[in-house]
Design a protein around this motif. Structure first.
Motif, PDB file in Angstrom:
ATOM      1  N   LEU A   1      -7.359 113.966  65.090  1.00  0.00           N
ATOM      2  CA  LEU A   1      -8.059 112.694  65.263  1.00  0.00           C
ATOM      3  C   LEU A   1      -7.958 111.826  64.012  1.00  0.00           C
ATOM      4  CD1 LEU A   1     -11.260 113.777  67.227  1.00  0.00           C
ATOM      5  CD2 LEU A   1      -9.217 112.644  68.104  1.00  0.00           C
ATOM      6  N   SER A   2      -7.975 112.445  62.855  1.00  0.00           N
ATOM      7  CA  SER A   2      -7.841 111.692  61.612  1.00  0.00           C
ATOM      8  C   SER A   2      -6.473 111.018  61.532  1.00  0.00           C
ATOM      9  CB  SER A   2      -8.040 112.625  60.422  1.00  0.00           C
ATOM     10  OG  SER A   2      -7.811 111.948  59.226  1.00  0.00           O
ATOM     11  N   VAL A   3      -5.427 111.743  61.907  1.00  0.00           N
ATOM     12  CA  VAL A   3      -4.076 111.168  61.902  1.00  0.00           C
ATOM     13  C   VAL A   3      -3.984 110.030  62.914  1.00  0.00           C
ATOM     14  CG1 VAL A   3      -1.666 111.650  62.483  1.00  0.00           C
ATOM     15  CG2 VAL A   3      -2.949 113.253  61.046  1.00  0.00           C
ATOM     16  N   GLU A   4      -4.526 110.238  64.108  1.00  0.00           N
ATOM     17  CA  GLU A   4      -4.488 109.202  65.136  1.00  0.00           C
ATOM     18  C   GLU A   4      -5.285 107.973  64.704  1.00  0.00           C
ATOM     19  OE1 GLU A   4      -5.580 110.649  68.983  1.00  0.00           O
ATOM     20  OE2 GLU A   4      -3.924 112.089  69.042  1.00  0.00           O
TER      21      GLU A   4
ATOM     22  N   VAL B   1      -5.265 102.162  62.801  1.00  0.00           N
ATOM     23  CA  VAL B   1      -5.583 101.150  61.794  1.00  0.00           C
ATOM     24  C   VAL B   1      -4.307 100.516  61.253  1.00  0.00           C
ATOM     25  CG1 VAL B   1      -6.575 100.801  59.509  1.00  0.00           C
ATOM     26  CG2 VAL B   1      -7.783 102.196  61.174  1.00  0.00           C
ATOM     27  N   THR B   2      -3.277 101.317  60.980  1.00  0.00           N
ATOM     28  CA  THR B   2      -2.058 100.773  60.400  1.00  0.00           C
ATOM     29  C   THR B   2      -1.236  99.992  61.421  1.00  0.00           C
ATOM     30  OG1 THR B   2      -0.909 102.849  60.798  1.00  0.00           O
ATOM     31  CG2 THR B   2      -1.865 102.536  58.617  1.00  0.00           C
ATOM     32  N   ASN B   3      -1.383 100.284  62.696  1.00  0.00           N
ATOM     33  CA  ASN B   3      -0.614  99.581  63.718  1.00  0.00           C
ATOM     34  C   ASN B   3      -1.265  98.273  64.150  1.00  0.00           C
ATOM     35  OD1 ASN B   3       1.321 101.550  63.748  1.00  0.00           O
ATOM     36  ND2 ASN B   3       0.445 102.661  65.464  1.00  0.00           N
TER      37      ASN B   3
END
Length: 127
Positions: free
Chosen positions: A50-53, A58-60
């Motif tokens: 979930l942290s990676v997602e 946020v970056t996208n």
């Protein structure tokens, strides 16, 4: 005849604390404790995914151009959060729809841009 039986040690939940105090490669967990350990490991794995997602989301997210920052649509988007109702989000979407008046204004802008002799056009309009 003498049988040579290897020494076997059996450990249960009650004797494990005594055995754990000595140096050993043997590890014992009671079955109930093992379930909690596995749940904890699964929760850690889910947290990592979930942290990676979350970071990807946020970056996208596209950045808003500076020249559009003071528009009503951008201010509506900035105010939008997870607590907005469906009706609030529909209002934002409706405010972004292309209308007939937008088409007319675009045609007027295109006509102004495509004018060859601007000075002559201004004099004609003033007369």
């Amino acid at each position: 005849m003498k049988y040579n039986i290897p020494r076997v040690n059996i450990f249960d939940e009650f004797s494990v604390s005594e055995y754990a105090d000595t140096d050993s490669e043997f590890e014992f967990q009671p079955s109930l404790l093992k379930i909690f350990s596995q749940i904890s490991q699964i929760a850690d794995q889910i947290r990592e995914v979930l942290s990676v997602e979350k970071d990807d989301i946020v970056t996208n997210r596209p950045s808003i151009p500076v020249d559009l920052d003071d528009t009503s649509v951008v201010s509506s988007i900035k105010e939008a959060n997870s607590e907005n109702s469906i009706d609030d989000l529909k209002k934002i979407a409706d405010s972004m729809q292309w209308l007939e008046s937008d088409t007319e204004q675009l045609q007027a802008y295109n006509q102004a841009v495509n004018t060859k002799n601007v000075v002559q056009e201004i004099q004609n309009k003033q007369n």
